[in-house]
Every structure is written in C-alpha cells, then in structure tokens.
Motif scaffolding. Structure first.
Motif, PDB file in Angstrom:
ATOM      1  N   HIS A 187       0.064  -6.871  -7.025  1.00  0.00           N
ATOM      2  CA  HIS A 187      -0.667  -5.988  -6.101  1.00  0.00           C
ATOM      3  C   HIS A 187      -0.668  -6.548  -4.677  1.00  0.00           C
ATOM      4  N   LEU A 188      -0.500  -7.873  -4.530  1.00  0.00           N
ATOM      5  CA  LEU A 188      -0.523  -8.452  -3.181  1.00  0.00           C
ATOM      6  C   LEU A 188       0.828  -8.326  -2.468  1.00  0.00           C
ATOM      7  N   PHE A 189       1.848  -7.818  -3.183  1.00  0.00           N
ATOM      8  CA  PHE A 189       3.153  -7.562  -2.567  1.00  0.00           C
ATOM      9  C   PHE A 189       3.264  -6.114  -2.084  1.00  0.00           C
ATOM     10  N   LEU A 190       2.188  -5.342  -2.319  1.00  0.00           N
ATOM     11  CA  LEU A 190       2.191  -3.913  -1.979  1.00  0.00           C
ATOM     12  C   LEU A 190       1.096  -3.607  -0.970  1.00  0.00           C
ATOM     13  N   ASP A 191       1.225  -2.487  -0.307  1.00  0.00           N
ATOM     14  CA  ASP A 191       0.170  -2.003   0.561  1.00  0.00           C
ATOM     15  C   ASP A 191      -1.095  -1.768  -0.280  1.00  0.00           C
ATOM     16  N   SER A 192      -2.260  -1.988   0.329  1.00  0.00           N
ATOM     17  CA  SER A 192      -3.514  -1.905  -0.443  1.00  0.00           C
ATOM     18  C   SER A 192      -3.715  -0.532  -1.083  1.00  0.00           C
ATOM     19  N   SER A 193      -3.074   0.511  -0.529  1.00  0.00           N
ATOM     20  CA  SER A 193      -3.239   1.841  -1.117  1.00  0.00           C
ATOM     21  C   SER A 193      -2.605   1.945  -2.512  1.00  0.00           C
ATOM     22  N   PHE A 194      -1.770   0.962  -2.891  1.00  0.00           N
ATOM     23  CA  PHE A 194      -1.145   0.975  -4.225  1.00  0.00           C
ATOM     24  C   PHE A 194      -1.859   0.058  -5.209  1.00  0.00           C
ATOM     25  N   GLU A 195      -2.991  -0.507  -4.770  1.00  0.00           N
ATOM     26  CA  GLU A 195      -3.643  -1.533  -5.600  1.00  0.00           C
ATOM     27  C   GLU A 195      -3.870  -1.061  -7.041  1.00  0.00           C
ATOM     28  N   ASN A 196      -4.310   0.205  -7.183  1.00  0.00           N
ATOM     29  CA  ASN A 196      -4.642   0.694  -8.525  1.00  0.00           C
ATOM     30  C   ASN A 196      -3.423   0.979  -9.399  1.00  0.00           C
ATOM     31  N   PHE A 197      -2.243   0.985  -8.790  1.00  0.00           N
ATOM     32  CA  PHE A 197      -1.020   1.315  -9.547  1.00  0.00           C
ATOM     33  C   PHE A 197      -0.104   0.112  -9.729  1.00  0.00           C
ATOM     34  N   ALA A 198      -0.448  -1.005  -9.081  1.00  0.00           N
ATOM     35  CA  ALA A 198       0.503  -2.119  -8.925  1.00  0.00           C
ATOM     36  C   ALA A 198       1.012  -2.675 -10.242  1.00  0.00           C
ATOM     37  N   TYR A 199       0.232  -2.500 -11.334  1.00  0.00           N
ATOM     38  CA  TYR A 199       0.668  -3.064 -12.619  1.00  0.00           C
ATOM     39  C   TYR A 199       1.233  -2.012 -13.554  1.00  0.00           C
ATOM     40  N   GLN A 200       1.530  -0.827 -13.000  1.00  0.00           N
ATOM     41  CA  GLN A 200       2.326   0.142 -13.757  1.00  0.00           C
ATOM     42  C   GLN A 200       3.782  -0.311 -13.692  1.00  0.00           C
ATOM     43  N   ASP A 201       4.555   0.063 -14.709  1.00  0.00           N
ATOM     44  CA  ASP A 201       5.960  -0.344 -14.744  1.00  0.00           C
ATOM     45  C   ASP A 201       6.796   0.633 -13.917  1.00  0.00           C
ATOM     46  N   LYS A 202       6.550   0.601 -12.600  1.00  0.00           N
ATOM     47  CA  LYS A 202       7.210   1.545 -11.687  1.00  0.00           C
ATOM     48  C   LYS A 202       7.611   0.848 -10.395  1.00  0.00           C
ATOM     49  N   ALA A 203       8.626   1.428  -9.730  1.00  0.00           N
ATOM     50  CA  ALA A 203       8.982   0.998  -8.376  1.00  0.00           C
ATOM     51  C   ALA A 203       8.042   1.698  -7.386  1.00  0.00           C
ATOM     52  N   PHE A 204       7.725   1.072  -6.263  1.00  0.00           N
ATOM     53  CA  PHE A 204       6.885   1.691  -5.232  1.00  0.00           C
ATOM     54  C   PHE A 204       7.477   1.428  -3.848  1.00  0.00           C
ATOM     55  N   PRO A 205       7.180   2.320  -2.874  1.00  0.00           N
ATOM     56  CA  PRO A 205       7.698   2.086  -1.521  1.00  0.00           C
ATOM     57  C   PRO A 205       7.074   0.850  -0.862  1.00  0.00           C
ATOM     58  N   ILE A 206       7.882   0.106  -0.103  1.00  0.00           N
ATOM     59  CA  ILE A 206       7.383  -1.075   0.619  1.00  0.00           C
ATOM     60  C   ILE A 206       7.660  -0.966   2.123  1.00  0.00           C
ATOM     61  N   GLY A 207       7.994   0.256   2.589  1.00  0.00           N
ATOM     62  CA  GLY A 207       8.318   0.426   4.008  1.00  0.00           C
ATOM     63  C   GLY A 207       9.806   0.267   4.230  1.00  0.00           C
TER      64      GLY A 207
END
Ligand code: SAH
Length: 213
Positions: free
Chosen positions: A38-58
């Motif tokens: 979760h600390l590698f992602l924007d705080s808006s993704f905190e609740n999803f950070a441990y889902q097995d998914k890719a997320f945008p990082i800018g």
C-alpha cells in the motif's frame, strides 16, 4: 499512511491466495508477507492495495499484479547476493521483492518522474537496491554486467540483444514477450552462444518503450 496490523493481515491473505494460485517459493511468499504494497501506491488505493491486481502509478504506468511479481520472482530462483538487473523500476515494488530476497539489485527506469519518486521511497522503507538508474533498459547495464539474472517488467516486442549478452553462463533472463498480450519467457544461458528457451503462458504488461533520444 503507515503500516498497521490490518495491513499485515491483508498481506498474509494475499500470500495465501498466491500460494493457492501455484506460487511455491517460500522466499517469494515471505517477501509478499513483508512488503507494505500500500505504501507503493497513492493513498487513494490504500483499501485495494492487497487485491491481486495491477493499479495505476502515474506516467501511464502500472504496478504489476502481485501474482505476476511472484511468478517472475519464482522463475528467477534468486540466491542470496545474486547480482540482478531489473528493467522497469516503476513503483519499486518488484525491486523491493528482489531486495527482500537478498539480491544485489540494479534497476533501470525510463520515466524520470517514477525514477525520482521511487529513488526516494525505497530507502525510506528500508530497501536498498545497489543502484537505480534513469535510462533505457533496452541497452542493459554493460558497465556492471554480467548478471546472474535479468528481469524485464514491461512487455517487450522482441528480446533486446544487449540483455542476452549481459547474462552470465547459467544465468536467466525472464521477459514477457509480445505486443498486445505477452508470453512469459525465460532464457537460460547455456554457454557463450547457446540459450535454452522456456515459455509459461500469457500475461499482460505495459509496453517496454524504445528510447526516443
Ligand atoms: N516493476 C514495476 C513495473 C512497472 S510497469 C512495478 O511493479 O511497479 C513497467 C515499467 O517499465 C514502467 O515504469 C515503464 O516506465 C518502464 N519502462 C518502459 N520501457 C522502458 C525502458 N525501455 N527502459 C526502462 N524502463 C522502461
């Protein structure tokens, strides 16, 4: 944001899920349980950070899906103090996994914004790659070669020849190959001229981009 027992619980669940999906390496699963994604992602993704998914990082890029990170890390079969080159530092999450597994890590990123952000973040979280480089991964890092393993974390249209040349004999290159979808591919260097090729099914990555300079 900080790291709490709630986050630790979610990480343990994620490691369990990855084990169910076929990840066997204890070193890899330990790294997943250790690293605060979760600390590698924007705080808006905190609740999803441990889902097995890719997320945008800018910068139009993504943090790789945990299963993909675990799969590539398992293929590399890292031994302590192995000298590893990563192409595509991105968020630094895969870099942290390699550090946690005891590797000496060099990592190249071509997006300056991500390079700068990740250069600050990793040491703050206690992960210390040997060197982060702002540059073009297609060229590898000839001044530090040869490497025990090379991992490419973006979809490559072809295998960059310099990366093959920078592998030790016995070394492994793990690279997702293809344009739209990619086939996870591992090359093992048998001797000066011969490589053995293994393929491991389809994955989806952002593209490995050619340097425009
Ligand atoms: N390991 C990263 C993956 C990020 S996505 C993570 O889990 O966060 C792939 C990354 O490769 C992006 O950050 C992108 O900017 C970078 N990239 C693309 N082409 C590159 C190139 N030629 N050289 C170095 N990095 C490259």
């Amino acid at each position: 944001m900080n790291d709490t027992s709630k986050h630790q619980g979610l990480r343990n669940q994620l490691a369990k899920l990855l084990e169910e999906k076929g990840i066997r390496s204890k070193n890899v699963l330990d790294a997943i349980r250790l690293i605060p994604r979760h600390l590698f992602l924007d705080s808006s993704f905190e609740n999803f950070a441990y889902q097995d998914k890719a997320f945008p990082i800018g910068a139009d890029q993504t943090i790789s899906q945990p299963y993909t990170v675990a799969f590539q890390s398992e293929l590399l079969d890292i031994k302590k103090d192995d000298k590893i080159l990563e192409i595509g530092t991105g968020s630094g999450y895969q870099t942290a996994v390699l550090c946690a597994m005891g590797a000496t890590v060099y990592s190249i990123e071509r997006q300056n914004k991500l390079f700068k952000r990740t250069s600050l973040l990793l040491p703050k979280l206690g992960f210390n790659p040997k060197k982060l480089i702002f540059g073009d991964g297609y060229k590898g890092l000839p001044e530090v070669a040869p490497f025990d393993s090379i991992i490419v974390t973006a979809g490559a249209p072809f295998i960059p020849q310099p990366l093959m040349a920078q592998l030790k004999v016995g070394g492994k290159l793990v690279i997702p190959l293809g344009e739209e979808n990619q086939i996870m591919t591992m090359l093992i260097r048998k001797n000066e001229t011969q490589f053995e090729k293994h393929e491991y099914g389809e994955f989806r990555f952002v593209p490995l981009l050619e340097d425009k300079n």
